[in-house]
Design an enzyme around this catalytic site. Sequence first.
Site, PDB file in Angstrom:
ATOM      1  N   GLY A  34       0.824  -1.207   0.000  1.00 38.86           N
ATOM      2  CA  GLY A  34       0.000   0.000   0.000  1.00 38.86           C
ATOM      3  C   GLY A  34       0.852   1.249   0.000  1.00 38.86           C
ATOM      4  O   GLY A  34       1.989   1.254   0.494  1.00 38.86           O
ATOM      5  N   THR A  57       0.058   8.076   2.462  1.00 42.14           N
ATOM      6  CA  THR A  57      -0.082   9.455   1.955  1.00 42.14           C
ATOM      7  C   THR A  57       0.106  10.524   3.027  1.00 42.14           C
ATOM      8  O   THR A  57      -0.114  11.703   2.751  1.00 42.14           O
ATOM      9  CB  THR A  57      -1.487   9.645   1.340  1.00 42.14           C
ATOM     10  OG1 THR A  57      -2.457   9.429   2.374  1.00 42.14           O
ATOM     11  CG2 THR A  57      -1.722   8.705   0.174  1.00 42.14           C
ATOM     12  N   ASP A  74      -3.500   4.431   1.126  1.00 40.22           N
ATOM     13  CA  ASP A  74      -3.882   4.608   2.526  1.00 40.22           C
ATOM     14  C   ASP A  74      -3.895   6.099   2.874  1.00 40.22           C
ATOM     15  O   ASP A  74      -2.885   6.788   2.721  1.00 40.22           O
ATOM     16  CB  ASP A  74      -2.876   3.891   3.433  1.00 40.22           C
ATOM     17  CG  ASP A  74      -3.296   3.984   4.887  1.00 40.22           C
ATOM     18  OD1 ASP A  74      -4.145   3.170   5.295  1.00 40.22           O
ATOM     19  OD2 ASP A  74      -2.805   4.870   5.604  1.00 40.22           O
ATOM     20  N   TYR A 110      -5.158  13.437   8.034  1.00 35.22           N
ATOM     21  CA  TYR A 110      -3.996  13.861   7.240  1.00 35.22           C
ATOM     22  C   TYR A 110      -4.291  15.184   6.506  1.00 35.22           C
ATOM     23  O   TYR A 110      -3.378  15.828   5.996  1.00 35.22           O
ATOM     24  CB  TYR A 110      -3.573  12.792   6.217  1.00 35.22           C
ATOM     25  CG  TYR A 110      -3.236  11.440   6.820  1.00 35.22           C
ATOM     26  CD1 TYR A 110      -2.989  11.298   8.183  1.00 35.22           C
ATOM     27  CD2 TYR A 110      -3.163  10.301   6.028  1.00 35.22           C
ATOM     28  CE1 TYR A 110      -2.702  10.057   8.730  1.00 35.22           C
ATOM     29  CE2 TYR A 110      -2.864   9.064   6.571  1.00 35.22           C
ATOM     30  CZ  TYR A 110      -2.644   8.945   7.922  1.00 35.22           C
ATOM     31  OH  TYR A 110      -2.357   7.715   8.462  1.00 35.22           O
ATOM     32  N   LYS A 143     -10.009   6.639   7.306  1.00 32.74           N
ATOM     33  CA  LYS A 143     -10.017   6.366   8.762  1.00 32.74           C
ATOM     34  C   LYS A 143     -10.938   7.319   9.515  1.00 32.74           C
ATOM     35  O   LYS A 143     -10.967   8.523   9.230  1.00 32.74           O
ATOM     36  CB  LYS A 143      -8.592   6.481   9.322  1.00 32.74           C
ATOM     37  CG  LYS A 143      -7.569   5.653   8.557  1.00 32.74           C
ATOM     38  CD  LYS A 143      -6.233   5.574   9.262  1.00 32.74           C
ATOM     39  CE  LYS A 143      -5.194   4.891   8.381  1.00 32.74           C
ATOM     40  NZ  LYS A 143      -4.441   5.808   7.528  1.00 32.74           N
ATOM     41  N   HIS A 170      -9.497   4.842  13.455  1.00 29.73           N
ATOM     42  CA  HIS A 170      -8.075   5.226  13.400  1.00 29.73           C
ATOM     43  C   HIS A 170      -7.320   4.823  14.661  1.00 29.73           C
ATOM     44  O   HIS A 170      -6.163   4.409  14.614  1.00 29.73           O
ATOM     45  CB  HIS A 170      -7.959   6.741  13.186  1.00 29.73           C
ATOM     46  CG  HIS A 170      -6.667   7.189  12.609  1.00 29.73           C
ATOM     47  ND1 HIS A 170      -6.548   8.200  11.699  1.00 29.73           N
ATOM     48  CD2 HIS A 170      -5.404   6.757  12.819  1.00 29.73           C
ATOM     49  CE1 HIS A 170      -5.275   8.371  11.381  1.00 29.73           C
ATOM     50  NE2 HIS A 170      -4.567   7.506  12.043  1.00 29.73           N
ATOM     51  N   ASN A 194      -4.519   0.379  15.381  1.00 27.52           N
ATOM     52  CA  ASN A 194      -3.910   0.639  16.698  1.00 27.52           C
ATOM     53  C   ASN A 194      -4.659  -0.025  17.843  1.00 27.52           C
ATOM     54  O   ASN A 194      -4.611   0.458  18.983  1.00 27.52           O
ATOM     55  CB  ASN A 194      -3.785   2.157  16.939  1.00 27.52           C
ATOM     56  CG  ASN A 194      -2.884   2.818  15.920  1.00 27.52           C
ATOM     57  OD1 ASN A 194      -1.742   2.401  15.745  1.00 27.52           O
ATOM     58  ND2 ASN A 194      -3.386   3.815  15.221  1.00 27.52           N
ATOM     59  N   LYS A 232       5.351   5.105   2.760  1.00 28.10           N
ATOM     60  CA  LYS A 232       5.151   6.469   2.283  1.00 28.10           C
ATOM     61  C   LYS A 232       6.440   6.982   1.668  1.00 28.10           C
ATOM     62  O   LYS A 232       7.523   6.862   2.251  1.00 28.10           O
ATOM     63  CB  LYS A 232       4.734   7.373   3.446  1.00 28.10           C
ATOM     64  CG  LYS A 232       4.600   8.851   3.101  1.00 28.10           C
ATOM     65  CD  LYS A 232       5.879   9.637   3.347  1.00 28.10           C
ATOM     66  CE  LYS A 232       5.823  11.049   2.814  1.00 28.10           C
ATOM     67  NZ  LYS A 232       7.123  11.750   2.959  1.00 28.10           N
ATOM     68  N   ILE A 286       9.351   5.927  -4.556  1.00 29.38           N
ATOM     69  CA  ILE A 286       7.989   5.377  -4.708  1.00 29.38           C
ATOM     70  C   ILE A 286       8.094   4.121  -5.586  1.00 29.38           C
ATOM     71  O   ILE A 286       7.533   3.078  -5.289  1.00 29.38           O
ATOM     72  CB  ILE A 286       7.039   6.421  -5.352  1.00 29.38           C
ATOM     73  CG1 ILE A 286       6.871   7.631  -4.431  1.00 29.38           C
ATOM     74  CG2 ILE A 286       5.684   5.797  -5.691  1.00 29.38           C
ATOM     75  CD1 ILE A 286       6.087   8.798  -5.038  1.00 29.38           C
TER      76      ILE A 286
HETATM   77  P1  NDP Z   1       7.286   5.155   6.530  1.00 31.94           P
HETATM   78  O1  NDP Z   1       7.808   4.157   7.499  1.00 31.94           O
HETATM   79  O2  NDP Z   1       6.582   4.666   5.314  1.00 31.94           O
HETATM   80  O3  NDP Z   1       8.536   6.086   6.175  1.00 31.94           O
HETATM   81  C1  NDP Z   1       8.437   7.233   5.425  1.00 31.94           C
HETATM   82  C2  NDP Z   1       9.802   7.899   5.394  1.00 31.94           C
HETATM   83  O4  NDP Z   1      10.741   7.041   4.741  1.00 31.94           O
HETATM   84  C3  NDP Z   1       9.783   9.188   4.645  1.00 31.94           C
HETATM   85  O5  NDP Z   1      10.664  10.075   5.302  1.00 31.94           O
HETATM   86  C4  NDP Z   1      10.331   8.810   3.276  1.00 31.94           C
HETATM   87  O6  NDP Z   1      10.979   9.895   2.659  1.00 31.94           O
HETATM   88  C5  NDP Z   1      11.315   7.727   3.640  1.00 31.94           C
HETATM   89  N1  NDP Z   1      11.503   6.742   2.564  1.00 31.94           N
HETATM   90  C6  NDP Z   1      10.555   6.163   1.803  1.00 31.94           C
HETATM   91  N2  NDP Z   1      11.077   5.289   0.944  1.00 31.94           N
HETATM   92  C7  NDP Z   1      12.415   5.293   1.159  1.00 31.94           C
HETATM   93  C8  NDP Z   1      13.491   4.610   0.570  1.00 31.94           C
HETATM   94  N3  NDP Z   1      13.291   3.715  -0.399  1.00 31.94           N
HETATM   95  N4  NDP Z   1      14.735   4.861   1.033  1.00 31.94           N
HETATM   96  C9  NDP Z   1      14.940   5.758   2.024  1.00 31.94           C
HETATM   97  N5  NDP Z   1      13.962   6.441   2.625  1.00 31.94           N
HETATM   98  C10 NDP Z   1      12.689   6.215   2.197  1.00 31.94           C
HETATM   99  O7  NDP Z   1       6.394   6.245   7.301  1.00 31.94           O
HETATM  100  P2  NDP Z   1       4.932   6.585   7.735  1.00 31.94           P
HETATM  101  O8  NDP Z   1       4.947   6.726   9.213  1.00 31.94           O
HETATM  102  O9  NDP Z   1       4.491   7.738   6.904  1.00 31.94           O
HETATM  103  O10 NDP Z   1       4.014   5.330   7.425  1.00 31.94           O
HETATM  104  C11 NDP Z   1       3.489   5.044   6.131  1.00 31.94           C
HETATM  105  C12 NDP Z   1       1.990   5.269   6.042  1.00 31.94           C
HETATM  106  O11 NDP Z   1       1.301   4.519   7.040  1.00 31.94           O
HETATM  107  C13 NDP Z   1       1.537   6.706   6.304  1.00 31.94           C
HETATM  108  O12 NDP Z   1       1.789   7.557   5.213  1.00 31.94           O
HETATM  109  C14 NDP Z   1       0.074   6.477   6.602  1.00 31.94           C
HETATM  110  O13 NDP Z   1      -0.632   6.273   5.405  1.00 31.94           O
HETATM  111  C15 NDP Z   1       0.128   5.191   7.442  1.00 31.94           C
HETATM  112  N6  NDP Z   1       0.187   5.470   8.907  1.00 31.94           N
HETATM  113  C16 NDP Z   1      -0.893   5.084   9.684  1.00 31.94           C
HETATM  114  C17 NDP Z   1      -0.927   5.331  11.037  1.00 31.94           C
HETATM  115  C18 NDP Z   1      -2.099   4.903  11.852  1.00 31.94           C
HETATM  116  O14 NDP Z   1      -2.220   5.336  13.023  1.00 31.94           O
HETATM  117  N7  NDP Z   1      -2.979   4.068  11.351  1.00 31.94           N
HETATM  118  C19 NDP Z   1       0.193   6.031  11.712  1.00 31.94           C
HETATM  119  C20 NDP Z   1       1.307   6.330  10.839  1.00 31.94           C
HETATM  120  C21 NDP Z   1       1.288   6.051   9.487  1.00 31.94           C
HETATM  121  P3  NDP Z   1      10.485  10.618   1.291  1.00 31.94           P
HETATM  122  O15 NDP Z   1       8.999  10.794   1.353  1.00 31.94           O
HETATM  123  O16 NDP Z   1      11.238  11.903   1.341  1.00 31.94           O
HETATM  124  O17 NDP Z   1      10.909   9.743   0.157  1.00 31.94           O
END
Ligand code: NDP
Length: 324
Positions: free
Chosen positions: A21, A24, A51, A56, A85, A118, A168, A271, A278
């Site tokens: 997924g 975002t 997602d 957000y 959510k 959420h 969660n 993300k 991506i």
């Molecule tokens: P991630 O663990 O997906 O990490 C994102 C970070 O990693 C960003 O800084 C991104 O930088 C970097 N990154 C991405 N790909 C790479 C790569 N290949 N190499 C090096 N660095 C990389 O973070 P999230 O906490 O955002 O979790 C992902 C998603 O989960 C969220 O966007 C959301 O949709 C969901 N989520 C849900 C929650 C809940 O309570 N249900 C709580 C938290 C998140 P850059 O963008 O600069 O590439």
Amino acid sequence: MALKADAYVVLNDGHKMPVIGFGTAAAEQETKEQAGEATKVAIDVGYRHIDCAFIYGNEVQVGQAINAKIADGTVKREDIFYTGKLWSSNHVPERVRPALEKSLKDLGLDYMDLFIIHNPVELKPGDDPFSKDENGKLIFHNTDIRDTWKALEACKDAKLVRSIGVSNFNSKQLELILNMPGLKYKPVCNQVECHIFLNQSKLLEFCKSKDIVLVGYSVLGSSRPKDWVDQNSPKVLEDPVLIDVAKKVGRSAAQVAMCYLLQRGIVVLAKSFTPERIKQNFQLCDFQLSAEDIQRLDGVNKNMRYFNIEIWKESPKYPYHDEY
Ligand code: NDP
């Protein structure tokens, strides 16, 4: 056997969820528009699971991106699996459907594929997502979560959502719903923080035993938002064991961090708003980790949570007092 690009899991209600997924949630310095642009790139490179969440603040932009990709013929609506959510200030049953309808309107979609609670923690009901008292402390509320769940079931019956789930929740909170009298639909998933430092082996086993899919977030170590995450916490992608395994298999640390979870039966969200990453994060289909690699990565677990959410600890529904 290596994974296929269009791999999915079948949920306990028969619907299919793609196993990779796209997350975002923008980091502090990023804009809502970037979330929209990145969503378009993600759909172009093959992600079909998106997602997002009311909180957000970017459902308008993400919805526009999805609709643009439908309009230009890249995908059809039914190819996309969209997760939204229910925010914590909308747990009282009469606020559930209006909250969902507001999100759908912002998104420009007729239905969501998945709508999840959420967080079990409930904040004061109302339009302010973080109501505080005169001392600046968050105001908690305590609706019976089973009543919130019944309102979600009604949204599924009204065909506003295809599947319903939670996020969660600990195992006891899941049990509360699973054991409720007159339960019509089980949660299809529990979306929780999950990565090499918090591998969720016990919660995973529990969820599997109940036919509930565990969806992992922050699998790359999160975007480390200052308000929520300890800036001194170790970084997933800098872990020496992860880097060593990545070198051995000739892939990036991010790809191995995701593969580790996928091979254990976890759906992963990642993300990135960087086009190259991506793309890279979706290219997980042509390699596999050996049992030995998995075992080495198991050894890195330290039950360390990035999102402890200390300020929610006073809620009677705080999920992380229990082990899992
Ligand atoms: P991630 O663990 O997906 O990490 C994102 C970070 O990693 C960003 O800084 C991104 O930088 C970097 N990154 C991405 N790909 C790479 C790569 N290949 N190499 C090096 N660095 C990389 O973070 P999230 O906490 O955002 O979790 C992902 C998603 O989960 C969220 O966007 C959301 O949709 C969901 N989520 C849900 C929650 C809940 O309570 N249900 C709580 C938290 C998140 P850059 O963008 O600069 O590439």
